[in-house]
Design a protein around this motif. Structure first.
Motif, PDB file in Angstrom:
ATOM      1  N   VAL A 235      63.642   4.828   3.323  1.00  0.00           N
ATOM      2  CA  VAL A 235      63.920   5.564   4.562  1.00  0.00           C
ATOM      3  C   VAL A 235      65.344   5.306   5.040  1.00  0.00           C
ATOM      4  N   THR A 236      66.019   6.401   5.403  1.00  0.00           N
ATOM      5  CA  THR A 236      67.328   6.328   6.063  1.00  0.00           C
ATOM      6  C   THR A 236      67.196   6.969   7.439  1.00  0.00           C
ATOM      7  N   PHE A 237      67.654   6.265   8.457  1.00  0.00           N
ATOM      8  CA  PHE A 237      67.694   6.849   9.803  1.00  0.00           C
ATOM      9  C   PHE A 237      69.083   7.438   9.985  1.00  0.00           C
ATOM     10  N   ASP A 238      69.161   8.763  10.100  1.00  0.00           N
ATOM     11  CA  ASP A 238      70.470   9.409  10.069  1.00  0.00           C
ATOM     12  C   ASP A 238      71.244   9.218  11.363  1.00  0.00           C
ATOM     13  N   ARG A 239      72.557   9.287  11.244  1.00  0.00           N
ATOM     14  CA  ARG A 239      73.458   8.951  12.356  1.00  0.00           C
ATOM     15  C   ARG A 239      73.329   9.923  13.522  1.00  0.00           C
ATOM     16  N   ARG A 354      70.965   1.661   5.737  1.00  0.00           N
ATOM     17  CA  ARG A 354      70.885   2.480   4.522  1.00  0.00           C
ATOM     18  C   ARG A 354      71.710   3.765   4.653  1.00  0.00           C
ATOM     19  N   TRP A 355      71.982   4.186   5.878  1.00  0.00           N
ATOM     20  CA  TRP A 355      72.806   5.383   6.075  1.00  0.00           C
ATOM     21  C   TRP A 355      74.154   5.231   5.383  1.00  0.00           C
ATOM     22  N   PHE A 356      74.704   4.036   5.386  1.00  0.00           N
ATOM     23  CA  PHE A 356      76.042   3.818   4.838  1.00  0.00           C
ATOM     24  C   PHE A 356      76.072   3.929   3.310  1.00  0.00           C
ATOM     25  N   GLU A 357      74.907   3.855   2.670  1.00  0.00           N
ATOM     26  CA  GLU A 357      74.844   4.009   1.222  1.00  0.00           C
ATOM     27  C   GLU A 357      74.780   5.473   0.810  1.00  0.00           C
ATOM     28  N   SER A 358      74.316   6.337   1.724  1.00  0.00           N
ATOM     29  CA  SER A 358      74.109   7.734   1.341  1.00  0.00           C
ATOM     30  C   SER A 358      74.607   8.684   2.413  1.00  0.00           C
ATOM     31  N   GLN A 359      75.728   8.322   3.048  1.00  0.00           N
ATOM     32  CA  GLN A 359      76.192   9.089   4.201  1.00  0.00           C
ATOM     33  C   GLN A 359      76.614  10.512   3.856  1.00  0.00           C
ATOM     34  N   ASP A 360      77.167  10.755   2.672  1.00  0.00           N
ATOM     35  CA  ASP A 360      77.588  12.106   2.327  1.00  0.00           C
ATOM     36  C   ASP A 360      76.397  13.052   2.287  1.00  0.00           C
ATOM     37  N   THR A 361      75.298  12.566   1.700  1.00  0.00           N
ATOM     38  CA  THR A 361      74.092  13.388   1.612  1.00  0.00           C
ATOM     39  C   THR A 361      73.503  13.642   2.982  1.00  0.00           C
ATOM     40  N   ILE A 364      74.348  16.680   5.156  1.00  0.00           N
ATOM     41  CA  ILE A 364      73.697  17.953   4.832  1.00  0.00           C
ATOM     42  C   ILE A 364      72.604  18.249   5.844  1.00  0.00           C
ATOM     43  N   LEU A 365      71.809  17.233   6.176  1.00  0.00           N
ATOM     44  CA  LEU A 365      70.731  17.411   7.146  1.00  0.00           C
ATOM     45  C   LEU A 365      71.282  17.807   8.501  1.00  0.00           C
ATOM     46  N   GLU A 366      72.386  17.149   8.919  1.00  0.00           N
ATOM     47  CA  GLU A 366      72.991  17.498  10.193  1.00  0.00           C
ATOM     48  C   GLU A 366      73.486  18.939  10.182  1.00  0.00           C
ATOM     49  N   GLY A 367      74.017  19.380   9.026  1.00  0.00           N
ATOM     50  CA  GLY A 367      74.528  20.742   8.909  1.00  0.00           C
ATOM     51  C   GLY A 367      73.457  21.790   9.022  1.00  0.00           C
ATOM     52  N   PHE A 368      72.204  21.427   8.742  1.00  0.00           N
ATOM     53  CA  PHE A 368      71.118  22.388   8.828  1.00  0.00           C
ATOM     54  C   PHE A 368      70.782  22.738  10.274  1.00  0.00           C
TER      55      PHE A 368
END
Length: 407
Positions: A235-239, A354-361, A364-368
């Motif tokens: 699980v990643t909690f997005d910024r 964990r956000w810092f490991e997969s921040q580019d991906t 995409i969620l924010e862009g939606f």
């Protein structure tokens, strides 16, 4: 065949045994009718077994077609019924329309192209049809396209909720973060939405066990759903949602002292907008507020700016160090709303980091989120903003569906 009739038959793409045998134009109604008939002695395959069968009878049917210049155009046809020795009498499908539709395929193609760009109700007025009939067209093509969607290669998903209508009425969206497409949308925002997604994923050739990454907010229901139905996902909690927590904490501090500090009135949006988006006048007013060190809000706001800045750093070790320092500063501030955020972050520390490991991906969620208001606007018309309509519109805009519409 009359040369004019033959010209219309060619324009419609008709081939024998279908022919245009009459063209009628009614000036008063500004309506063109093209009558399609069968050649004598025609035979058609049985819809069940494909065996060539003679015509037993015909039925007169009418379909709305594309306008002829500025005039409404219709196809009137004698549709054959064939008698199969094995399967009995069956109605043959017209090649220019889907079964049960009152529109030709080309008319529906035009509608589907238009509803991507404007509200369905607006399209209905342009094509002189009811919006309810157009929603049925959209529902048909979206449902058909979704059946053909493959999800066997889905491994990383983002989950977010959005309000379907005013009030506490939500739709949960599941996004393929690698393919950048909407996978599944369903009413609600509870743990059951994950169960429904898992079932839909399996129905499209995917597997819940193959999901290794899931990005979402801190919702307890989402965490429960992910744990139960995506057992192998980290699980990643997005910024976006983390920053929202901090923004809400800053605003809670402001509300706590706004009655005793008149300067803080009508300043909420100054602290929620990014500094680069403030006008010169807004920026000057914000700086004036922040100069007052006696204001608790002036202590909380820099914490918000620092928190946002941390999520722009690319070095994971440095990110962790900076975030740990931020947590200590926020705790030491003594501001209850900020301290509450600290404990929320600490209770979800692994997912936050964990956000810092997969921040580019995760971006995409924010862009939606950007096209969602457009989908709502297109779905909203005279009380027709149902869950189904809104979900179909999100699939149409974000699902990257192959609608296979004729051109």
């Amino acid at each position: 065949m009359d040369q004019g009739n033959q010209l219309f038959a060619l324009a419609l793409g008709l081939v024998p045994p279908w022919v245009v045998d009459e063209v009628r134009f009614t000036l008063e109604e500004k309506r063109l009718d093209l009558h399609v008939n069968l050649l004598k002695g025609s035979r058609f395959p049985c819809p069940v077994c494909g065996q060539d069968c003679p015509v037993y009878d015909t039925q007169e049917k009418v379909w709305c077609h594309l306008d002829f210049f500025q005039h409404a155009a219709y196809l009137d046809a004698r549709v054959p019924l064939v008698r199969c020795p094995e399967h009995g009498v069956h109605l043959v499908s017209a090649p220019w329309a889907q079964e049960g539709s009152g529109f030709t395929l080309l008319f529906e193609a035009l509608v589907m192209a238009m509803v991507r760009e404007m509200p369905v109700f607006t399209v209905s007025r342009l094509v002189r049809e009811t919006d309810q009939r157009l929603w049925r067209v959209l529902d048909h093509y979206v449902a058909k396209a979704r059946k053909a969607v493959g999800m066997s290669d889905v491994h990383s998903v983002g989950v977010d909720e959005t309000s379907g209508r005013r009030g506490h009425d939500y739709i949960t969206l599941f996004v393929d973060l690698e393919a950048k497409r909407l996978l599944f949308a369903t009413p609600g925002k509870d743990a059951k939405t994950f169960e429904q997604f898992s079932e839909d994923l399996q129905a499209h050739g995917g597997s819940a066990k193959a999901i290794t990454e899931v990005s979402m907010d801190l919702s307890p229901a989402f965490q429960k759903g992910a744990a139960e139905h995506l057992p192998n996902a980290q699980v990643t909690f997005d910024r976006f949602h983390l920053l929202k927590l901090v923004n809400e904490a800053v605003d809670a501090v402001r509300k706590g002292e706004v009655l005793s500090q008149p300067d803080l009135k009508k300043s909420r949006w100054l602290r929620l907008k990014n500094l680069g988006k403030l006008s010169a006048k807004q920026s000057a007013r914000l700086q004036e507020i922040l100069k007052n060190q006696n204001l608790k809000t002036a202590q909380a706001y820099p914490l918000r700016l620092t928190f946002q800045e941390i999520f722009t750093v690319r070095n994971r070790h440095q990110d962790t160090t900076l975030l740990t320092a931020w947590v200590e500063n926020a705790k030491d501030s003594g501001l209850p709303p900020m301290v509450k955020v600290v404990y929320i972050l600490m209770n979800h520390w692994d997912g936050v980091l964990r956000w810092f490991e997969s921040q580019d991906t995760r971006r995409i969620l924010e862009g939606f989120n950007s096209p969602i208001p457009s989908a709502k606007a297109k779905a909203r018309a005279r009380g027709n903003s149902t869950h189904n309509n809104f979900i179909n519109m999100t699939y149409l805009i974000l699902g990257k569906l192959d609608l296979r519409i004729p051109t």
